[in-house]
Enzyme design. Sequence first.
Site, PDB file in Angstrom:
ATOM      1  N   SER A  37       3.816  -2.921   6.079  1.00  0.00           N
ATOM      2  CA  SER A  37       3.665  -1.906   5.036  1.00  0.00           C
ATOM      3  C   SER A  37       4.569  -2.185   3.844  1.00  0.00           C
ATOM      4  O   SER A  37       5.780  -2.391   3.995  1.00  0.00           O
ATOM      5  CB  SER A  37       4.025  -0.523   5.593  1.00  0.00           C
ATOM      6  OG  SER A  37       2.895   0.148   6.050  1.00  0.00           O
ATOM      7  N   ASP A  52       0.688   6.528  -2.197  1.00  0.00           N
ATOM      8  CA  ASP A  52       1.542   5.859  -1.213  1.00  0.00           C
ATOM      9  C   ASP A  52       2.327   4.704  -1.817  1.00  0.00           C
ATOM     10  O   ASP A  52       2.475   3.650  -1.204  1.00  0.00           O
ATOM     11  CB  ASP A  52       0.716   5.367  -0.020  1.00  0.00           C
ATOM     12  CG  ASP A  52       1.580   5.150   1.215  1.00  0.00           C
ATOM     13  OD1 ASP A  52       2.687   5.706   1.270  1.00  0.00           O
ATOM     14  OD2 ASP A  52       1.163   4.394   2.114  1.00  0.00           O
ATOM     15  N   HIS A  79       5.281   5.812   2.498  1.00  0.00           N
ATOM     16  CA  HIS A  79       5.488   6.185   3.897  1.00  0.00           C
ATOM     17  C   HIS A  79       6.546   5.332   4.586  1.00  0.00           C
ATOM     18  O   HIS A  79       6.982   5.663   5.686  1.00  0.00           O
ATOM     19  CB  HIS A  79       4.160   6.168   4.670  1.00  0.00           C
ATOM     20  CG  HIS A  79       3.615   4.812   4.986  1.00  0.00           C
ATOM     21  ND1 HIS A  79       2.634   4.210   4.238  1.00  0.00           N
ATOM     22  CD2 HIS A  79       3.893   3.948   5.991  1.00  0.00           C
ATOM     23  CE1 HIS A  79       2.343   3.040   4.762  1.00  0.00           C
ATOM     24  NE2 HIS A  79       3.086   2.852   5.827  1.00  0.00           N
TER      25      HIS A  79
END
Length: 521
Positions: free
Chosen positions: A263, A188, A158
């Site tokens: 992230s 992911d 993402h």
Amino acid sequence: MAISPLPHSPKSSLLRRRRSALLAGALSLALVGGLASEALMAQSGAAQAAAVTVPQATAQQMPSFADVVAAVQPAVVSIRVKADMGPQTSSFQGGDDEGGDNGGMQLPPWFKQFGIPFGKGGANRGGADGGRSPHNVVMGQGSGFFISADGYIVTNNHVVDKATEVTVLTNDGKTYTAKVIGTDEKTDVALIKVDGGKDKDFPFVKFAEGDSRVGDWVIAVGNPFGLGNTVTAGIVSARGRDIGAGPYDDFIQIDAPINKGNSGGPTFNLKGDVVGMNTAIYSPTGGSVGIGFDIPAATVQQIVADLKEHGSVTRGWLGVQIQPITDEIAESLGLKSDKGALVADSQDGSPAIAAGVKTGDAILSVDGKTVDSPRDLARKIAAYSPGTNVTLSVWRDGKAQDIQVKLGKLPDQQQQASADDNSGGDSVGKLGLSVAPASDVSGSPSDKGVAVVSVDPNGPAADKGIQVGDVILSVGGKAVAKPSDVSAGVDTAKAEGKKAVLMQLKSGTQLRFVAVPVAKA
């Protein structure tokens, strides 16, 4: 005449003695005061020394992560992304928008994936419509880490989803343009690469061997809020977390503070090995509340190997729709525990159909490895390559048997197993419903079985989710065609001493099993 000094008078002598005593007392007080002052000064100095000097034994007990951080920090990078989102909302779930694509990771609103957007471009026009279609250009940033000296970097899908430009900023301030090698939406995970030239070897880190334990110290490094490399520490809080992000959820929960922009950043153990990759946080507020989630190192390593070799991930496919085994279902099947996955349906043309897996089978293990739940089965099957032969241990007709299955390739946009937890419910006493042959009921999703035409709203069937329109296909493993078949199945279960009878229902296009208690039915 001789002159003699005047004799001292008694009064004068007394005054002199008093003055001498007072002077002596004053000198004594001054001396005592001086000694006391020196003592107080000595005590104060001792106290000051104690405040800044920690006993060596105590200092050794206090953990310091400085050496680990110094070793691993050069391998952690900041990632900046330019993405053309088209007319849709950005997939970077780091701003106020809690929806969006999220790289295929659909999370509840209180779970955050935190690649952080830091700017939005204007409406660039172009395309086949002659320049009338706006394009939403978003600038985002996250984190990543080198896994090899030749420039391979791991991050979240993402973070780089829909990226047109990816830039990597290293810890020493150098900037590189990166190429996206491959991404995997379901876990992911993404793999990108930078080229440092012939003489450039990048510092890199390695994945930890084995699983981290709950209570282990961990160190998270990343780029929160675009500030640059930041280090936080905490412990592993839990393992095996399922947060509804994807079909293969198996997250490590940590309490080291991680925020938007973290992230794709790594989490290390005290050896400096990567135990997980930061991916999501639980946050009612949008910031860290001490509950973060990491993809385990073993999962990242496995996905990265496929991405590096093929540019995509190929997974094994069994082709079954499955559901959890409740205590009631386990009892009705004669199982001693609720572990495993119950086959609610097999897809046409699937490896399961070809191998002889039947609806109502309970899958207990794969190649001797116990299946704990439907999601565990999904992960185990997905870990195999297409074409692999596996042995399923299934429970059928009150006994276990082995079935050999040659796995297929998971079709695009299709999961090989559905962990639908709507297993219906049970009922007590009267069933609390009326049924009719499905072929006689207008709008029935099936022409086989018996359709539920009414449900007592105060009855046990309604309490457990059985609704008008559901179709009962089988009772006790035997197909039913009329209402009396349902009663006969219940009576048979009671005669055999079972506490519940297993019914297969169809709701719309979904198949499921419910275990209905028969003790008072």
